[in-house]
Design a protein around this motif. Sequence first.
Motif, PDB file in Angstrom:
ATOM      1  N   LYS A 117       0.723  -1.160  -0.005  1.00 16.26           N
ATOM      2  CA  LYS A 117       0.147  -0.051  -0.002  1.00 16.26           C
ATOM      3  C   LYS A 117       0.816   1.117  -0.011  1.00 16.26           C
ATOM      4  O   LYS A 117       1.942   1.201   0.589  1.00 16.26           O
ATOM      5  N   ILE A 118       0.258   2.455  -0.590  1.00 17.09           N
ATOM      6  CA  ILE A 118       1.263   3.645  -0.484  1.00 17.09           C
ATOM      7  C   ILE A 118       0.541   4.044   0.807  1.00 17.09           C
ATOM      8  O   ILE A 118      -0.507   3.939   1.367  1.00 17.09           O
ATOM      9  N   ILE A 119       1.384   4.435   1.761  1.00 14.13           N
ATOM     10  CA  ILE A 119       1.439   5.026   3.041  1.00 14.13           C
ATOM     11  C   ILE A 119       1.821   6.667   3.246  1.00 14.13           C
ATOM     12  O   ILE A 119       2.867   7.061   2.541  1.00 14.13           O
ATOM     13  N   LEU A 120       0.904   7.322   3.647  1.00 18.70           N
ATOM     14  CA  LEU A 120       1.068   8.645   3.541  1.00 18.70           C
ATOM     15  C   LEU A 120       1.098   9.167   5.466  1.00 18.70           C
ATOM     16  O   LEU A 120       0.207   8.779   5.980  1.00 18.70           O
ATOM     17  N   LEU A 121       2.378   9.064   5.951  1.00 16.34           N
ATOM     18  CA  LEU A 121       2.428   9.195   7.142  1.00 16.34           C
ATOM     19  C   LEU A 121       2.388  10.687   7.705  1.00 16.34           C
ATOM     20  O   LEU A 121       3.269  11.413   7.214  1.00 16.34           O
ATOM     21  N   ASP A 133      -5.511   1.928  -2.647  1.00  9.98           N
ATOM     22  CA  ASP A 133      -4.229   2.094  -2.761  1.00  9.98           C
ATOM     23  C   ASP A 133      -3.241   2.940  -1.435  1.00  9.98           C
ATOM     24  O   ASP A 133      -2.205   2.704  -1.688  1.00  9.98           O
ATOM     25  N   LEU A 134      -4.271   3.651  -0.845  1.00  6.42           N
ATOM     26  CA  LEU A 134      -3.458   4.583   0.192  1.00  6.42           C
ATOM     27  C   LEU A 134      -4.023   4.150   1.348  1.00  6.42           C
ATOM     28  O   LEU A 134      -5.113   4.299   1.628  1.00  6.42           O
ATOM     29  N   LYS A 135      -3.136   4.312   2.318  1.00 10.01           N
ATOM     30  CA  LYS A 135      -3.557   4.414   3.682  1.00 10.01           C
ATOM     31  C   LYS A 135      -2.916   5.755   4.548  1.00 10.01           C
ATOM     32  O   LYS A 135      -1.607   5.784   4.320  1.00 10.01           O
ATOM     33  N   ILE A 136      -3.593   6.372   5.085  1.00 10.33           N
ATOM     34  CA  ILE A 136      -2.924   7.549   5.833  1.00 10.33           C
ATOM     35  C   ILE A 136      -3.093   7.126   7.195  1.00 10.33           C
ATOM     36  O   ILE A 136      -3.967   6.669   7.577  1.00 10.33           O
ATOM     37  N   VAL A 137      -1.712   7.436   7.887  1.00  8.76           N
ATOM     38  CA  VAL A 137      -1.627   7.041   9.266  1.00  8.76           C
ATOM     39  C   VAL A 137      -0.905   8.371   9.951  1.00  8.76           C
ATOM     40  O   VAL A 137      -0.194   8.894   9.654  1.00  8.76           O
TER      41      VAL A 137
END
Length: 186
Positions: free
Chosen positions: A71-75, A102-106
């Motif tokens: 997954k693409i991660i936006l930290l 496709d994206l997980k924001i954490v």
Amino acid sequence: MQFKTLASLSILSILFFTGCDSKTDGEQSNKTDTKKEVTVKKDFVLKTTDNLDLNVKIQGDKIIFKDYPEKIILLNFFATWCPPCKAEIPNLVNLQNKYANDLKIVSVLLEQDKSNEIINEFINKYKINYQVTNSDENFALSTGLGEIKSIPTMILIDKDSTIFQKYVGIVPSEMMEIDIKKILEK
């Protein structure tokens, strides 16, 4: 009159587009001249406000989210008192909706002594639809990444767990979306 308006707008925009310092007023740097070897932690378990554990590992230029493979991660490092952090929330909500597959924001909270109850009120108020972590491990992760000095700070991580981009301060969602599309085209 126009000059005063222009000057006021310029000052306001400078304040808006710069990030907040993540250190509190009483906090001071603890630098010493001694050359001791410091072991920096590389494995982290971030606890979300809904009691999920997110397993994270720093390995070279990679930030591996074991729970979100490929997954693409936006930290997103933030604080609830930071105006630019609050201002970017609608953009993050929209990105999470648009790229849900496709994206997980954490979001990693860099505040101490905030209960999950208070953070959940913040989440509900701003209609946050992504994971928010609230634990002491948040600060350990910040240190492991070279210490986050300004908030908001975001790190975009591609599907191979490699750091693709780092953003400091508030960022237009169009800029993040361009980078997300570049990763998806790889």
